[in-house]
Design a protein around this motif. Structure first.
Motif, PDB file in Angstrom:
ATOM      1  N   THR A   4       0.836  -1.196   0.000  1.00  0.00           N
ATOM      2  CA  THR A   4       0.000   0.000   0.000  1.00  0.00           C
ATOM      3  C   THR A   4       0.871   1.246   0.000  1.00  0.00           C
ATOM      4  O   THR A   4       1.902   1.291   0.680  1.00  0.00           O
ATOM      5  N   ARG A   5       0.412   2.261  -0.743  1.00  0.00           N
ATOM      6  CA  ARG A   5       1.074   3.571  -0.733  1.00  0.00           C
ATOM      7  C   ARG A   5       0.033   4.628  -0.388  1.00  0.00           C
ATOM      8  O   ARG A   5      -1.039   4.675  -0.983  1.00  0.00           O
ATOM      9  N   PHE A   6       0.371   5.468   0.579  1.00  0.00           N
ATOM     10  CA  PHE A   6      -0.534   6.514   1.061  1.00  0.00           C
ATOM     11  C   PHE A   6       0.214   7.847   1.038  1.00  0.00           C
ATOM     12  O   PHE A   6       1.351   7.930   1.522  1.00  0.00           O
ATOM     13  N   THR A   7      -0.413   8.885   0.498  1.00  0.00           N
ATOM     14  CA  THR A   7       0.219  10.203   0.424  1.00  0.00           C
ATOM     15  C   THR A   7      -0.171  11.040   1.637  1.00  0.00           C
ATOM     16  O   THR A   7      -1.358  11.220   1.928  1.00  0.00           O
ATOM     17  N   ILE A   8       0.834  11.544   2.335  1.00  0.00           N
ATOM     18  CA  ILE A   8       0.635  12.372   3.526  1.00  0.00           C
ATOM     19  C   ILE A   8       0.803  13.839   3.161  1.00  0.00           C
ATOM     20  O   ILE A   8       1.726  14.204   2.429  1.00  0.00           O
ATOM     21  N   ASP A   9      -0.070  14.667   3.684  1.00  0.00           N
ATOM     22  CA  ASP A   9       0.028  16.118   3.493  1.00  0.00           C
ATOM     23  C   ASP A   9       0.698  16.725   4.727  1.00  0.00           C
ATOM     24  O   ASP A   9       0.049  16.884   5.762  1.00  0.00           O
ATOM     25  N   PRO A  10       1.985  17.070   4.655  1.00  0.00           N
ATOM     26  CA  PRO A  10       2.696  17.558   5.852  1.00  0.00           C
ATOM     27  C   PRO A  10       2.200  18.917   6.332  1.00  0.00           C
ATOM     28  O   PRO A  10       2.584  19.357   7.422  1.00  0.00           O
ATOM     29  N   ALA A  11       1.360  19.589   5.553  1.00  0.00           N
ATOM     30  CA  ALA A  11       0.831  20.887   5.981  1.00  0.00           C
ATOM     31  C   ALA A  11      -0.281  20.740   7.010  1.00  0.00           C
ATOM     32  O   ALA A  11      -0.617  21.705   7.711  1.00  0.00           O
ATOM     33  N   ARG A  12      -0.834  19.532   7.128  1.00  0.00           N
ATOM     34  CA  ARG A  12      -1.941  19.329   8.061  1.00  0.00           C
ATOM     35  C   ARG A  12      -1.408  19.068   9.469  1.00  0.00           C
ATOM     36  O   ARG A  12      -0.387  18.393   9.657  1.00  0.00           O
ATOM     37  N   ARG A  13      -2.120  19.585  10.460  1.00  0.00           N
ATOM     38  CA  ARG A  13      -1.674  19.455  11.854  1.00  0.00           C
ATOM     39  C   ARG A  13      -1.586  17.986  12.265  1.00  0.00           C
ATOM     40  O   ARG A  13      -0.634  17.571  12.933  1.00  0.00           O
ATOM     41  N   GLY A  14      -2.573  17.195  11.878  1.00  0.00           N
ATOM     42  CA  GLY A  14      -2.549  15.775  12.222  1.00  0.00           C
ATOM     43  C   GLY A  14      -1.370  15.059  11.610  1.00  0.00           C
ATOM     44  O   GLY A  14      -0.781  14.168  12.222  1.00  0.00           O
ATOM     45  N   ALA A  15      -1.018  15.457  10.387  1.00  0.00           N
ATOM     46  CA  ALA A  15       0.136  14.848   9.729  1.00  0.00           C
ATOM     47  C   ALA A  15       1.416  15.179  10.471  1.00  0.00           C
ATOM     48  O   ALA A  15       2.281  14.315  10.661  1.00  0.00           O
ATOM     49  N   ARG A  16       1.559  16.424  10.886  1.00  0.00           N
ATOM     50  CA  ARG A  16       2.781  16.823  11.602  1.00  0.00           C
ATOM     51  C   ARG A  16       2.928  16.053  12.911  1.00  0.00           C
ATOM     52  O   ARG A  16       4.043  15.689  13.310  1.00  0.00           O
ATOM     53  N   LYS A  17       1.822  15.787  13.570  1.00  0.00           N
ATOM     54  CA  LYS A  17       1.869  15.008  14.811  1.00  0.00           C
ATOM     55  C   LYS A  17       2.353  13.586  14.533  1.00  0.00           C
ATOM     56  O   LYS A  17       3.193  13.042  15.265  1.00  0.00           O
ATOM     57  N   LEU A  18       1.853  12.989  13.468  1.00  0.00           N
ATOM     58  CA  LEU A  18       2.270  11.629  13.133  1.00  0.00           C
ATOM     59  C   LEU A  18       3.723  11.575  12.695  1.00  0.00           C
ATOM     60  O   LEU A  18       4.469  10.673  13.081  1.00  0.00           O
ATOM     61  N   LEU A  19       4.139  12.552  11.902  1.00  0.00           N
ATOM     62  CA  LEU A  19       5.511  12.566  11.398  1.00  0.00           C
ATOM     63  C   LEU A  19       6.529  12.821  12.500  1.00  0.00           C
ATOM     64  O   LEU A  19       7.694  12.437  12.375  1.00  0.00           O
ATOM     65  N   ALA A  20       6.097  13.455  13.583  1.00  0.00           N
ATOM     66  CA  ALA A  20       7.015  13.774  14.683  1.00  0.00           C
ATOM     67  C   ALA A  20       7.245  12.595  15.613  1.00  0.00           C
ATOM     68  O   ALA A  20       8.182  12.624  16.417  1.00  0.00           O
ATOM     69  N   SER A  21       6.413  11.557  15.524  1.00  0.00           N
ATOM     70  CA  SER A  21       6.507  10.467  16.496  1.00  0.00           C
ATOM     71  C   SER A  21       6.282   9.113  15.831  1.00  0.00           C
ATOM     72  O   SER A  21       5.147   8.799  15.426  1.00  0.00           O
ATOM     73  N   PRO A  22       7.319   8.286  15.698  1.00  0.00           N
ATOM     74  CA  PRO A  22       7.116   6.928  15.197  1.00  0.00           C
ATOM     75  C   PRO A  22       6.115   6.135  16.032  1.00  0.00           C
ATOM     76  O   PRO A  22       5.436   5.251  15.502  1.00  0.00           O
ATOM     77  N   GLN A  23       6.005   6.446  17.320  1.00  0.00           N
ATOM     78  CA  GLN A  23       5.029   5.764  18.166  1.00  0.00           C
ATOM     79  C   GLN A  23       3.606   6.095  17.723  1.00  0.00           C
ATOM     80  O   GLN A  23       2.741   5.218  17.624  1.00  0.00           O
ATOM     81  N   ALA A  24       3.344   7.381  17.422  1.00  0.00           N
ATOM     82  CA  ALA A  24       2.019   7.789  16.953  1.00  0.00           C
ATOM     83  C   ALA A  24       1.717   7.181  15.583  1.00  0.00           C
ATOM     84  O   ALA A  24       0.593   6.732  15.318  1.00  0.00           O
ATOM     85  N   MET A  25       2.705   7.140  14.697  1.00  0.00           N
ATOM     86  CA  MET A  25       2.498   6.548  13.377  1.00  0.00           C
ATOM     87  C   MET A  25       2.242   5.051  13.490  1.00  0.00           C
ATOM     88  O   MET A  25       1.399   4.488  12.779  1.00  0.00           O
ATOM     89  N   HIS A  26       2.951   4.398  14.380  1.00  0.00           N
ATOM     90  CA  HIS A  26       2.727   2.971  14.613  1.00  0.00           C
ATOM     91  C   HIS A  26       1.287   2.715  15.031  1.00  0.00           C
ATOM     92  O   HIS A  26       0.629   1.782  14.528  1.00  0.00           O
TER      93      HIS A  26
END
Length: 221
Positions: A4-26
């Protein structure tokens, strides 16, 4: 198995939270599977990796036993595209593998070695390999048991490029986790198809829950 490939929009607040923490992305990746067997089965588990493209977009790649539903990620971090994510069957590629094939590959990994923190310590622990030469050798040494060999260049050096070499620190509950990660781009040759399939479906190295271990391949030109 599915890729699977999913495109993330780093401008979104939720995206920034996920990108800042591998634990949150997991946790977000885990939530994509309704049934436990879709996330992990004997001989296969869910692996994920974040890639940044030349144009600056961020792609989340998943390899998983079951088909994921990423609707919650679209709402939280998805880009404004008509096709939020794509999922394709992976079993055909896995079945086609055989010794002697050459593939271009990408791998984000957590290269480590075991040792004692001090001379007086009785217990061993894992330490990240920090030098580029050590990180290269880590993959070269590990490749044989994973069913492939890293191709060499005309000068005899491994056909590898290392980038995104970094040390990540994030919270896991009440504890801090520190990971050394590096992304490898290179060319490999399959030496043991069964072991190579296992590397593709179970991952390579440690910290698989945190975006490490996913090996992806493409035709080598």
């Amino acid at each position: 198995m599915f890729l699977t490939r999913f495109t993330i929009d780093p401008a979104r607040r939720g995206a920034r939270k996920l990108l800042a923490s591998p634990q949150a992305m997991h946790a977000a990746v885990r939530a994509a599977f309704a049934a436990p067997d879709d996330h992990e089965r004997p001989g296969a588990r869910t692996l994920w990796r974040l890639d940044t493209t030349v144009g600056g977009s961020i792609q989340l790649y998943l390899v998983s036993p079951g088909r994921p539903d990423l609707t919650h990620l679209v709402d939280q971090a998805g880009g404004a595209t008509a096709e939020a994510w794509t999922t394709r069957a992976y079993d055909g590629l896995l079945a086609s593998l055989h010794s002697g094939q050459r593939w271009a590959f990408r791998l984000t990994a957590n290269p480590t070695h075991s040792g004692r923190k001090t001379a007086e310590s009785k217990d061993t622990q894992r330490f990240g390999r920090l030098r580029a030469a050590e990180q290269t050798q880590w993959l070269v040494d590990r490749s044989a048991r994973c069913g492939f060999g890293v191709a060499t260049q005309q000068d005899g050096q491994p056909n590898l490029m290392l980038h995104r070499r970094q040390t990540l620190t994030f919270n896991r509950g009440m504890h801090k986790v520190t990971l050394t990660t590096v992304t490898y781009d290179g060319v490999l040759e399959v030496t043991d198809a069964d072991a190579f399939r296992q590397a593709l479906t179970l991952g390579i190295g440690h910290a698989k829950a945190y975006g490490c271990g996913l090996l992806t391949i493409a035709p080598a030109h």
